[in-house]
Design an enzyme around this catalytic site. Structure first.
Site, PDB file in Angstrom:
ATOM      1  N   GLY A 246       0.021  13.012  11.855  1.00  0.00           N
ATOM      2  CA  GLY A 246       0.855  13.816  10.481  1.00  0.00           C
ATOM      3  C   GLY A 246       1.415  15.009  10.973  1.00  0.00           C
ATOM      4  O   GLY A 246       1.853  15.836   9.987  1.00  0.00           O
ATOM      5  N   GLU A 286      -3.997  11.319  16.484  1.00  0.00           N
ATOM      6  CA  GLU A 286      -3.228  10.060  16.385  1.00  0.00           C
ATOM      7  C   GLU A 286      -1.589  10.562  15.894  1.00  0.00           C
ATOM      8  O   GLU A 286      -1.288  10.090  14.698  1.00  0.00           O
ATOM      9  CB  GLU A 286      -3.684   9.156  15.407  1.00  0.00           C
ATOM     10  CG  GLU A 286      -4.793   8.604  15.389  1.00  0.00           C
ATOM     11  CD  GLU A 286      -5.586   7.598  14.323  1.00  0.00           C
ATOM     12  OE1 GLU A 286      -4.988   7.818  13.357  1.00  0.00           O
ATOM     13  OE2 GLU A 286      -6.181   6.882  14.695  1.00  0.00           O
ATOM     14  N   PRO A 287      -0.799  11.064  16.942  1.00  0.00           N
ATOM     15  CA  PRO A 287       0.566  11.506  16.417  1.00  0.00           C
ATOM     16  C   PRO A 287       1.259  10.104  16.688  1.00  0.00           C
ATOM     17  O   PRO A 287       1.447   9.375  17.815  1.00  0.00           O
ATOM     18  CB  PRO A 287       0.753  12.647  17.570  1.00  0.00           C
ATOM     19  CG  PRO A 287       0.086  12.250  18.645  1.00  0.00           C
ATOM     20  CD  PRO A 287      -1.392  11.726  18.139  1.00  0.00           C
ATOM     21  N   GLY A 288       2.264  10.009  15.518  1.00  0.00           N
ATOM     22  CA  GLY A 288       3.377   8.980  15.788  1.00  0.00           C
ATOM     23  C   GLY A 288       4.568   9.429  15.894  1.00  0.00           C
ATOM     24  O   GLY A 288       5.235   9.678  16.845  1.00  0.00           O
ATOM     25  N   ARG A 326      15.109   5.716   5.314  1.00  0.00           N
ATOM     26  CA  ARG A 326      14.189   6.948   5.049  1.00  0.00           C
ATOM     27  C   ARG A 326      15.042   7.768   3.957  1.00  0.00           C
ATOM     28  O   ARG A 326      14.379   8.622   3.053  1.00  0.00           O
ATOM     29  CB  ARG A 326      13.904   7.717   6.397  1.00  0.00           C
ATOM     30  CG  ARG A 326      12.870   6.966   7.267  1.00  0.00           C
ATOM     31  CD  ARG A 326      12.365   7.858   8.273  1.00  0.00           C
ATOM     32  NE  ARG A 326      11.273   8.740   7.755  1.00  0.00           N
ATOM     33  CZ  ARG A 326      11.627  10.013   7.340  1.00  0.00           C
ATOM     34  NH1 ARG A 326      12.728  10.586   7.921  1.00  0.00           N
ATOM     35  NH2 ARG A 326      10.648  10.975   7.078  1.00  0.00           N
ATOM     36  N   TYR A 330      12.629   8.432   0.711  1.00  0.00           N
ATOM     37  CA  TYR A 330      12.117   9.987   0.628  1.00  0.00           C
ATOM     38  C   TYR A 330      13.114  10.732   0.550  1.00  0.00           C
ATOM     39  O   TYR A 330      12.580  12.051   0.573  1.00  0.00           O
ATOM     40  CB  TYR A 330      11.123  10.006   1.996  1.00  0.00           C
ATOM     41  CG  TYR A 330      10.285   8.897   2.500  1.00  0.00           C
ATOM     42  CD1 TYR A 330       9.130   8.306   1.752  1.00  0.00           C
ATOM     43  CD2 TYR A 330      10.902   8.428   3.674  1.00  0.00           C
ATOM     44  CE1 TYR A 330       8.542   7.386   2.408  1.00  0.00           C
ATOM     45  CE2 TYR A 330      10.008   7.449   4.496  1.00  0.00           C
ATOM     46  CZ  TYR A 330       8.739   6.915   3.592  1.00  0.00           C
ATOM     47  OH  TYR A 330       7.973   5.836   4.335  1.00  0.00           O
ATOM     48  N   CYS A 357      24.723  -3.840  -0.312  1.00  0.00           N
ATOM     49  CA  CYS A 357      25.150  -3.571  -2.017  1.00  0.00           C
ATOM     50  C   CYS A 357      24.294  -2.958  -2.571  1.00  0.00           C
ATOM     51  O   CYS A 357      23.355  -3.551  -3.284  1.00  0.00           O
ATOM     52  CB  CYS A 357      25.414  -5.169  -2.333  1.00  0.00           C
ATOM     53  SG  CYS A 357      26.477  -6.039  -1.318  1.00  0.00           S
ATOM     54  N   GLU A 358      24.202  -1.723  -2.611  1.00  0.00           N
ATOM     55  CA  GLU A 358      22.939  -0.972  -3.410  1.00  0.00           C
ATOM     56  C   GLU A 358      23.422   0.392  -3.266  1.00  0.00           C
ATOM     57  O   GLU A 358      23.931   1.143  -2.006  1.00  0.00           O
ATOM     58  CB  GLU A 358      21.828  -1.064  -2.463  1.00  0.00           C
ATOM     59  CG  GLU A 358      20.649  -0.397  -2.794  1.00  0.00           C
ATOM     60  CD  GLU A 358      19.454  -1.200  -3.191  1.00  0.00           C
ATOM     61  OE1 GLU A 358      19.415  -2.645  -2.998  1.00  0.00           O
ATOM     62  OE2 GLU A 358      18.596  -0.820  -3.288  1.00  0.00           O
ATOM     63  N   TYR A 386       9.982   5.919  12.612  1.00  0.00           N
ATOM     64  CA  TYR A 386      10.208   5.163  11.130  1.00  0.00           C
ATOM     65  C   TYR A 386      11.620   4.848  10.778  1.00  0.00           C
ATOM     66  O   TYR A 386      12.018   4.998   9.897  1.00  0.00           O
ATOM     67  CB  TYR A 386       9.515   6.075  10.335  1.00  0.00           C
ATOM     68  CG  TYR A 386       8.069   6.524  10.383  1.00  0.00           C
ATOM     69  CD1 TYR A 386       7.027   5.680  10.431  1.00  0.00           C
ATOM     70  CD2 TYR A 386       7.718   7.645  10.840  1.00  0.00           C
ATOM     71  CE1 TYR A 386       5.615   5.907  10.703  1.00  0.00           C
ATOM     72  CE2 TYR A 386       6.429   7.933  11.038  1.00  0.00           C
ATOM     73  CZ  TYR A 386       5.442   7.089  10.785  1.00  0.00           C
ATOM     74  OH  TYR A 386       3.987   7.363  11.296  1.00  0.00           O
TER      75      TYR A 386
HETATM   76  N1  LLP Z   1      -2.873   7.588  11.642  1.00  0.00           N
HETATM   77  C1  LLP Z   1      -2.585   6.758  10.720  1.00  0.00           C
HETATM   78  C2  LLP Z   1      -3.966   6.156  10.198  1.00  0.00           C
HETATM   79  C3  LLP Z   1      -1.690   6.647   9.962  1.00  0.00           C
HETATM   80  O1  LLP Z   1      -1.596   5.969   8.712  1.00  0.00           O
HETATM   81  C4  LLP Z   1      -0.223   7.491  10.262  1.00  0.00           C
HETATM   82  C5  LLP Z   1       0.918   7.311   9.455  1.00  0.00           C
HETATM   83  C6  LLP Z   1      -0.280   7.982  11.708  1.00  0.00           C
HETATM   84  C7  LLP Z   1      -1.735   8.101  12.132  1.00  0.00           C
HETATM   85  C8  LLP Z   1       0.729   8.628  12.166  1.00  0.00           C
HETATM   86  O2  LLP Z   1       1.279   9.733  11.441  1.00  0.00           O
HETATM   87  P1  LLP Z   1       2.598  10.514  11.839  1.00  0.00           P
HETATM   88  O3  LLP Z   1       2.076  11.522  13.019  1.00  0.00           O
HETATM   89  O4  LLP Z   1       3.523   9.692  12.402  1.00  0.00           O
HETATM   90  O5  LLP Z   1       2.826  11.539  10.583  1.00  0.00           O
HETATM   91  N2  LLP Z   1       7.176   5.867   6.940  1.00  0.00           N
HETATM   92  C9  LLP Z   1       6.946   7.210   6.633  1.00  0.00           C
HETATM   93  C10 LLP Z   1       5.843   7.771   7.295  1.00  0.00           C
HETATM   94  C11 LLP Z   1       4.539   7.166   7.050  1.00  0.00           C
HETATM   95  C12 LLP Z   1       3.411   7.499   7.732  1.00  0.00           C
HETATM   96  C13 LLP Z   1       2.210   6.335   7.716  1.00  0.00           C
HETATM   97  N3  LLP Z   1       0.996   6.644   8.424  1.00  0.00           N
HETATM   98  C14 LLP Z   1       8.154   8.147   6.952  1.00  0.00           C
HETATM   99  O6  LLP Z   1       9.198   7.864   7.304  1.00  0.00           O
HETATM  100  O7  LLP Z   1       8.362   9.409   6.810  1.00  0.00           O
END
Ligand code: LLP
Length: 427
Positions: A246, A286-288, A326, A330, A357-358, A386
């Protein structure tokens, strides 16, 4: 913002040292670019913190942010684990040779097939979202004659002040089991005696795109109080405390930047304080997004420009919400450039829109560019997270390829989808 992978010189734009016009000529558009060096730098901002984290701690890449086989090569080389949320992500990681024991399986809607597949593949940990899933997993693992290591996902009841669609830590969330009404404690006690599972610890994830350290510290406090209490009252040890991802990423110049090391330090200090004399767990993060977002850029070719006098101007591109949903979902902000005429005066105010078409198919409204002509190249920055992973085939638009930029060498990591791919499943 840390933008040193973007360079604009004499009207040309470079990304990760590569001229983007050359890349568009070679691979076509729309095109996703990924900067491998930046991905690795981002990984190291987290793995460098392991020295201030308890023994056994690990950084897990949240593959949902951007998932294809080549990503797992980098994550393996950076010594990280990963989180997966479906058999598809699990299969992608395994087919890239990723060590299954370093995988954590998340999600609130795992099917029995997901569970069976994960157990049989020897996945490290399954993160049980709720009571129903805990019993289903116990049955599946017992049937497979395995003992599956698990964490329980808990809901700490935190509002991280981010977009409502990406908040997950609140009491009314669809994810996890509540701490405050005693469910978490009851499930932990039940799991500690249950066939087929070995309870190793607890998980929470409070939301995404969070810039303030305080909600993470609050979550660490609530989770740690719970774990310490569980030990004192029931003798149940927490070996792993997984505090999710997050961590926020700046998309525009006005977005703040989150200092990773000081945030991690505050989280770890809070865990230590709340565990007190109870043995410390390993901490997982858990960074994504913050691993891949600023390592990505999307290139489009401009199509028609349309002006509605007194209203606005539109510039259509050859992609849209199918490769980047996105803004539609959002209202996300992005920086947009006219890449083949970068440096020219940007005085044409327009909405950059997709080809679906939106009316909601908008990449970014209200941007200033030099007035684009048909065939010009448009670059959208910070699209590494994402975007590819949320891409769709709406309007039967094929998904763009992903090119990994590594040193002087671009490599195709995901090929472009073709119309044959699109009809391949049709009977
Ligand atoms: N761990 C879990 C259990 C999660 O559900 C998520 C993200 C992460 C880690 C990684 O979070 P991050 O570091 O990427 O913020 N599609 C949305 C974001 C959805 C996030 C879902 N879960 C967007 O495009 O902003």
């Amino acid at each position: 913002m840390t933008d040193n992978n973007i360079e604009i010189k004499e009207r040309r734009m470079k990304f990760a040292g590569h001229d983007v016009t050359d890349l568009a000529d070679r691979y076509g558009t729309p095109l996703y670019l990924m900067d491998e060096a930046r991905i690795r730098e981002n990984c190291r901002r987290y793995t460098d913190c392991l020295d201030i984290m308890p023994e056994g701690s690990m950084i897990l890449y949240a593959g949902k942010a951007c998932c294809f086989k080549d990503m797992y090569r980098i994550i393996t080389e950076e010594g990280m684990g990963a989180d997966v949320v479906s058999s598809g992500e699990l299969f992608t990681a395994l087919s890239a040779g990723f060590d299954p024991s370093k995988l954590f399986f998340h999600g609130n809607g795992k099917t029995d097939t997901d569970l069976e597949c994960a157990v049989n593949e020897g996945i490290g940990y399954i993160v049980c979202d709720n009571e129903d899933e805990l019993y289903a997993l116990s049955a599946v693992a017992s049937y497979c004659r395995k003992t599956q290591k698990i964490l329980l996902r808990l809901t700490p009841g935190i509002d991280p002040h981010t977009h409502k669609k990406i908040r997950t830590g609140g009491i009314d969330s669809k994810f996890g089991s509540l701490i405050c009404d005693g469910t978490a404690e009851r499930l932990a006690v039940a799991a500690s005696h249950m066939d087929g599972v070995e309870l190793c610890g607890f998980h929470c994830h409070i939301g995404s795109q969070i810039f303030d350290a305080q909600p993470f510290v609050d979550a660490a406090e609530i989770m740690s109080e719970f774990c310490a209490g569980l030990y004192r009252n029931h003798g149940i040890k927490t070996k792993i405390l997984d505090l999710g991802g997050g961590f926020g990423v700046p998309y525009t110049d006005s977005d703040p930047e989150l200092d990773v090391r000081s945030t991690v330090r505050s989280i770890v200090d809070e865990v230590k304080r709340r565990f007190g004399d109870v043995a410390l767990p390993a901490i997982m993060l858990e960074p994504g997004r913050s691993i891949v977002a600023d390592a990505g850029m999307t290139l489009y070719t401009a199509g028609s420009t349309k002006s509605i006098p007194g209203y606005k101007n539109y510039v259509s591109v050859d992609g849209g919400m199918t490769d980047n949903p996105r803004y539609a979902l959002y209202g996300s902000k992005y920086r947009v450039f006219l890449a083949n005429r970068a440096g020219e005066k940007a005085d044409f105010r327009c909405d950059v829109v997709g080809r679906c078409c939106e009316s909601g198919d908008i990449i970014q409204p209200d941007v200033l560019l030099p007035e684009p002509k048909r065939g010009d190249l448009i670059a959208v920055c910070t699209t590494g997270a994402y975007n590819y992973s949320m891409a769709s085939n709406y309007n039967r638009i094929p998904r763009p390829p992903v090119v990994m930029l590594k040193g002087g060498k671009p490599t195709l990591a995901v090929r472009r989808e073709t119309v044959d791919d699109l009809t391949a499943l049709d009977m």
